[in-house]
Design a protein around this motif. Sequence first.
Motif, PDB file in Angstrom:
ATOM      1  N   GLU A  53       3.816   0.236  -0.780  1.00 31.30           N
ATOM      2  CA  GLU A  53       3.883   0.467   0.663  1.00 31.30           C
ATOM      3  C   GLU A  53       2.554   1.042   1.165  1.00 31.30           C
ATOM      4  OE1 GLU A  53       6.327  -0.106   2.968  1.00 31.30           O
ATOM      5  OE2 GLU A  53       7.329  -1.188   1.359  1.00 31.30           O
ATOM      6  N   PRO A  54       2.129   0.669   2.369  1.00 32.43           N
ATOM      7  CA  PRO A  54       0.900   1.244   2.918  1.00 32.43           C
ATOM      8  C   PRO A  54       1.052   2.749   3.122  1.00 32.43           C
ATOM      9  CG  PRO A  54       1.644  -0.626   4.247  1.00 32.43           C
ATOM     10  CD  PRO A  54       2.710  -0.328   3.252  1.00 32.43           C
ATOM     11  N   PRO A  55       0.054   3.530   2.718  1.00 34.46           N
ATOM     12  CA  PRO A  55       0.145   4.985   2.912  1.00 34.46           C
ATOM     13  C   PRO A  55      -0.025   5.357   4.385  1.00 34.46           C
ATOM     14  CG  PRO A  55      -1.957   4.403   1.952  1.00 34.46           C
ATOM     15  CD  PRO A  55      -1.155   3.144   2.022  1.00 34.46           C
ATOM     16  N   LEU A  56       0.306   6.584   4.694  1.00 32.68           N
ATOM     17  CA  LEU A  56       0.242   7.058   6.073  1.00 32.68           C
ATOM     18  C   LEU A  56      -1.187   6.997   6.621  1.00 32.68           C
ATOM     19  CD1 LEU A  56       1.810   8.239   8.422  1.00 32.68           C
ATOM     20  CD2 LEU A  56       1.405  10.506   7.473  1.00 32.68           C
ATOM     21  N   TRP A  57      -2.175   7.354   5.808  1.00 28.53           N
ATOM     22  CA  TRP A  57      -3.554   7.347   6.300  1.00 28.53           C
ATOM     23  C   TRP A  57      -3.992   5.940   6.690  1.00 28.53           C
ATOM     24  CZ3 TRP A  57      -7.008   4.273   3.842  1.00 28.53           C
ATOM     25  CH2 TRP A  57      -6.748   3.932   2.507  1.00 28.53           C
ATOM     26  N   TRP A  58      -3.472   4.905   5.997  1.00 33.48           N
ATOM     27  CA  TRP A  58      -3.811   3.518   6.345  1.00 33.48           C
ATOM     28  C   TRP A  58      -3.277   3.188   7.744  1.00 33.48           C
ATOM     29  CZ3 TRP A  58      -6.122  -1.084   5.595  1.00 33.48           C
ATOM     30  CH2 TRP A  58      -5.524  -2.217   6.124  1.00 33.48           C
ATOM     31  N   ARG A  59      -2.037   3.584   7.998  1.00 34.12           N
ATOM     32  CA  ARG A  59      -1.431   3.292   9.298  1.00 34.12           C
ATOM     33  C   ARG A  59      -2.126   4.044  10.428  1.00 34.12           C
ATOM     34  NH1 ARG A  59       4.377   3.529   6.721  1.00 34.12           N
ATOM     35  NH2 ARG A  59       4.500   1.379   6.032  1.00 34.12           N
ATOM     36  N   GLU A  60      -2.624   5.240  10.122  1.00 34.27           N
ATOM     37  CA  GLU A  60      -3.322   6.012  11.154  1.00 34.27           C
ATOM     38  C   GLU A  60      -4.725   5.473  11.399  1.00 34.27           C
ATOM     39  OE1 GLU A  60      -3.169   9.968   9.656  1.00 34.27           O
ATOM     40  OE2 GLU A  60      -1.083  10.269  10.260  1.00 34.27           O
ATOM     41  N   GLN A  61      -5.436   5.121  10.337  1.00 37.60           N
ATOM     42  CA  GLN A  61      -6.817   4.664  10.469  1.00 37.60           C
ATOM     43  C   GLN A  61      -6.905   3.232  10.989  1.00 37.60           C
ATOM     44  OE1 GLN A  61      -9.149   5.423   7.000  1.00 37.60           O
ATOM     45  NE2 GLN A  61     -11.026   4.640   7.902  1.00 37.60           N
ATOM     46  N   TYR A  62      -5.937   2.399  10.643  1.00 35.12           N
ATOM     47  CA  TYR A  62      -5.934   1.001  11.069  1.00 35.12           C
ATOM     48  C   TYR A  62      -4.618   0.686  11.767  1.00 35.12           C
ATOM     49  CZ  TYR A  62      -9.700   0.994   7.678  1.00 35.12           C
ATOM     50  OH  TYR A  62     -10.842   1.293   6.978  1.00 35.12           O
ATOM     51  N   PRO A  63      -4.446   1.181  13.001  1.00 34.83           N
ATOM     52  CA  PRO A  63      -3.179   0.913  13.699  1.00 34.83           C
ATOM     53  C   PRO A  63      -3.010  -0.597  13.892  1.00 34.83           C
ATOM     54  CG  PRO A  63      -4.778   1.929  15.174  1.00 34.83           C
ATOM     55  CD  PRO A  63      -5.387   1.924  13.809  1.00 34.83           C
ATOM     56  N   LYS A  67       1.414  -4.916   6.252  1.00 35.08           N
ATOM     57  CA  LYS A  67       1.593  -4.688   4.816  1.00 35.08           C
ATOM     58  C   LYS A  67       0.758  -5.679   3.985  1.00 35.08           C
ATOM     59  CE  LYS A  67       5.267  -3.841   1.504  1.00 35.08           C
ATOM     60  NZ  LYS A  67       6.713  -3.823   1.299  1.00 35.08           N
ATOM     61  N   PRO A  68       0.720  -6.979   4.337  1.00 37.17           N
ATOM     62  CA  PRO A  68      -0.164  -7.892   3.594  1.00 37.17           C
ATOM     63  C   PRO A  68      -1.645  -7.525   3.721  1.00 37.17           C
ATOM     64  CG  PRO A  68       1.460  -9.140   4.826  1.00 37.17           C
ATOM     65  CD  PRO A  68       1.589  -7.712   5.251  1.00 37.17           C
ATOM     66  N   GLU A  69      -2.058  -7.022   4.894  1.00 38.32           N
ATOM     67  CA  GLU A  69      -3.447  -6.566   5.043  1.00 38.32           C
ATOM     68  C   GLU A  69      -3.702  -5.362   4.143  1.00 38.32           C
ATOM     69  OE1 GLU A  69      -3.998  -5.839   9.190  1.00 38.32           O
ATOM     70  OE2 GLU A  69      -4.141  -7.971   9.676  1.00 38.32           O
ATOM     71  N   TRP A  70      -2.720  -4.470   4.035  1.00 46.59           N
ATOM     72  CA  TRP A  70      -2.856  -3.337   3.126  1.00 46.59           C
ATOM     73  C   TRP A  70      -3.045  -3.827   1.695  1.00 46.59           C
ATOM     74  CZ3 TRP A  70      -4.176   1.075   1.334  1.00 46.59           C
ATOM     75  CH2 TRP A  70      -3.650   1.549   0.146  1.00 46.59           C
ATOM     76  N   ALA A  71      -2.306  -4.862   1.301  1.00 42.82           N
ATOM     77  CA  ALA A  71      -2.413  -5.388  -0.062  1.00 42.82           C
ATOM     78  C   ALA A  71      -3.827  -5.923  -0.329  1.00 42.82           C
ATOM     79  CB  ALA A  71      -1.378  -6.488  -0.292  1.00 42.82           C
ATOM     80  N   PHE A  87     -17.324  -3.727   2.983  1.00 43.11           N
ATOM     81  CA  PHE A  87     -16.486  -4.567   3.832  1.00 43.11           C
ATOM     82  C   PHE A  87     -16.000  -3.782   5.037  1.00 43.11           C
ATOM     83  CE2 PHE A  87     -13.413  -2.537   1.059  1.00 43.11           C
ATOM     84  CZ  PHE A  87     -12.295  -2.324   1.857  1.00 43.11           C
ATOM     85  N   PHE A  88     -15.654  -4.525   6.083  1.00 44.67           N
ATOM     86  CA  PHE A  88     -15.169  -3.926   7.315  1.00 44.67           C
ATOM     87  C   PHE A  88     -13.787  -4.490   7.628  1.00 44.67           C
ATOM     88  CE2 PHE A  88     -19.752  -3.882   7.423  1.00 44.67           C
ATOM     89  CZ  PHE A  88     -20.010  -2.563   7.761  1.00 44.67           C
ATOM     90  N   VAL A  89     -12.905  -3.605   8.093  1.00 44.06           N
ATOM     91  CA  VAL A  89     -11.540  -3.996   8.424  1.00 44.06           C
ATOM     92  C   VAL A  89     -11.454  -4.199   9.934  1.00 44.06           C
ATOM     93  CG1 VAL A  89      -9.110  -3.316   8.304  1.00 44.06           C
ATOM     94  CG2 VAL A  89     -10.683  -2.627   6.503  1.00 44.06           C
TER      95      VAL A  89
END
Length: 180
Positions: A53-63, A67-71, A87-89
């Motif tokens: 599962e995507p961690p909380l910091w991922w959801r905050e930094q990349y609103p 989930k596939p992008e997190w993978a 790389f840049f998101v």
Amino acid sequence: MAKISSKLPRRGKIPRLPGIPREPRGFGRSEASLIPRGMRGLEEFRIQEPAGEPPLWWREQYPGGTKPEWAVFWALLRLGYQPEVDFFVHAQLPGVGRSFYSQVDFLLPDLGIAIEVSGIYWHYTLGSERQERDLFRLLYFAERGIRVIFIDEDDALRDPLYYVKEALQGHDHSKLRAAV
């Protein structure tokens, strides 16, 4: 009068008859009562996604990050790439179509590769118009020296390391590429 002494079972217990084996543990219970307690071997039947599962910091930094992008992000980290360095998101590039800019999910500028995670709904079920737009973006960026590689969301969740390695080598295994 003689007192008859017989052992009566405790309340709620049914006496066992000799020679009849006991029922297996959990027999007669619903699955709902068994699963929370855990059953040996049940872990094997759950599909394990490598990135989790995507961690909380991922959801905050990349609103808006999926989930596939997190993978894919997780796989890039595992391969030794550093965000905002290698790389840049959600990178914004000069526009395609009506907008001033176009966003790609991952941009690796040193390699000249952009990775797009193709969601089943947004890229395949919305019809041929959306697929034509994706192909137009692919050609537009190719003219500017950026190769766009699509990774389908189910592939990204199933084996992100393999598909990201393939993308970094320029191999596109998506359904969109197969249609071209």
